[in-house]
Design a protein around this motif. Structure first.
Motif, PDB file in Angstrom:
ATOM      1  N   HIS A  53       0.832  -1.202   0.000  1.00  0.00           N
ATOM      2  CA  HIS A  53       0.000   0.000   0.000  1.00  0.00           C
ATOM      3  C   HIS A  53       0.867   1.254   0.000  1.00  0.00           C
ATOM      4  O   HIS A  53       0.619   2.206  -0.752  1.00  0.00           O
ATOM      5  CB  HIS A  53      -0.922   0.004   1.224  1.00  0.00           C
ATOM      6  N   ASN A  56       2.316   1.860  -3.380  1.00  0.00           N
ATOM      7  CA  ASN A  56       1.274   2.367  -4.275  1.00  0.00           C
ATOM      8  C   ASN A  56       1.047   3.854  -4.054  1.00  0.00           C
ATOM      9  O   ASN A  56       0.899   4.632  -5.007  1.00  0.00           O
ATOM     10  CB  ASN A  56      -0.034   1.612  -4.040  1.00  0.00           C
ATOM     11  N   ASP A 150      -5.579   4.870  -3.677  1.00  0.00           N
ATOM     12  CA  ASP A 150      -5.125   3.483  -3.684  1.00  0.00           C
ATOM     13  C   ASP A 150      -6.255   2.523  -3.335  1.00  0.00           C
ATOM     14  O   ASP A 150      -6.188   1.341  -3.676  1.00  0.00           O
ATOM     15  CB  ASP A 150      -3.968   3.291  -2.696  1.00  0.00           C
TER      16      ASP A 150
END
Length: 231
Positions: A53, A56, A150
């Motif tokens: 995450h 990203n 995201d």
């Protein structure tokens, strides 16, 4: 001759070292938990998911920063550290704790100007801000926009469908779960400010809408009476 004070430019090598530190910190956060950590049974609360995450968000926030004229180094470093304390601090203080860890790292692992360190830490501290993004610095805005984006699109859809298995749901519930991604995406599109982030949001929402339409075509939602009539 005095020591040369470096500008805020972060080299690729320095950034890679920061990435390694963040990844190792997340792993240690999990290993230090006696009972597996807060909600660790959900894969998206694992060290690997959290690091993915973060990467990203780094990519999204950096893209937005470049197109919107923000300080790219401040933005990408803040994005890299923004969730470093997510697995070992309470949700309501993880931003402040993340800023503390980032400050300690930046002040002891290089010769970064204090103004650069302050801007990075301020962005991390404010990345959970729920108010108007125009109240914040452009770098913080880019970080927040990357963070919310995201969870939108194909990636957000995959995570939501993965959640179905952990909640003992069948594929018949998939449309409902995808609707949640659409709702989250619309909320994100309303909140973001930059043209770049808005374009990304609309593109990702379009992908989710297409998938939702395919589900309607391929997954039958039949009432019990309809099933009996077919039989």
């Amino acid at each position: 001759m005095g020591v040369e004070i470096k500008e805020s430019r972060v080299t690729d090598e320095e950034f890679e070292e920061m990435q390694t530190f963040v990844h190792d910190y997340l792993l240690a956060s999990v290993e230090n938990e006696d009972e597996g950590g807060r909600m660790r049974w959900y894969p998206w609360h694992s060290a690997e998911y959290r690091f993915n995450h973060i990467l990203n968000v780094v990519a999204l926030a950096t893209k937005i920063a470049k197109k919107e004229g923000a300080d790219v180094d401040v933005t990408r470093v803040a994005a890299l550290f923004h969730d470093i304390a997510k697995l070992d601090a309470d949700q309501d203080v993880h931003a402040e704790e993340g800023a503390r860890v980032a400050r300690q790292y930046l002040e002891t692992r290089g010769e970064f100007p204090s103004s650069f360190v302050d801007e990075v830490c301020r962005a991390i501290e404010n990345h959970s801000y729920q108010g108007d993004l125009t109240d914040l610095s452009l770098e913080t805005q880019c970080l927040i926009e990357g963070d919310v984006l995201d969870k939108v699109g194909a990636n957000g859809t995959a995570l939501m469908l993965l959640r179905m298995g952990y909640e003992a749901r069948t594929h018949m519930d998939a449309a409902e779960m995808v609707d949640r991604v659409l709702e989250r995406g619309r909320d994100a599109a309303e909140r973001i400010e930059s043209d770049t982030a808005e374009s990304i949001a609309h593109q990702r929402l379009k992908r989710v809408k297409w998938f939702r339409e395919w589900l309607e075509l391929e997954v039958a939602e039949m009432e019990l009476g309809d099933v009996e009539s077919v039989l």
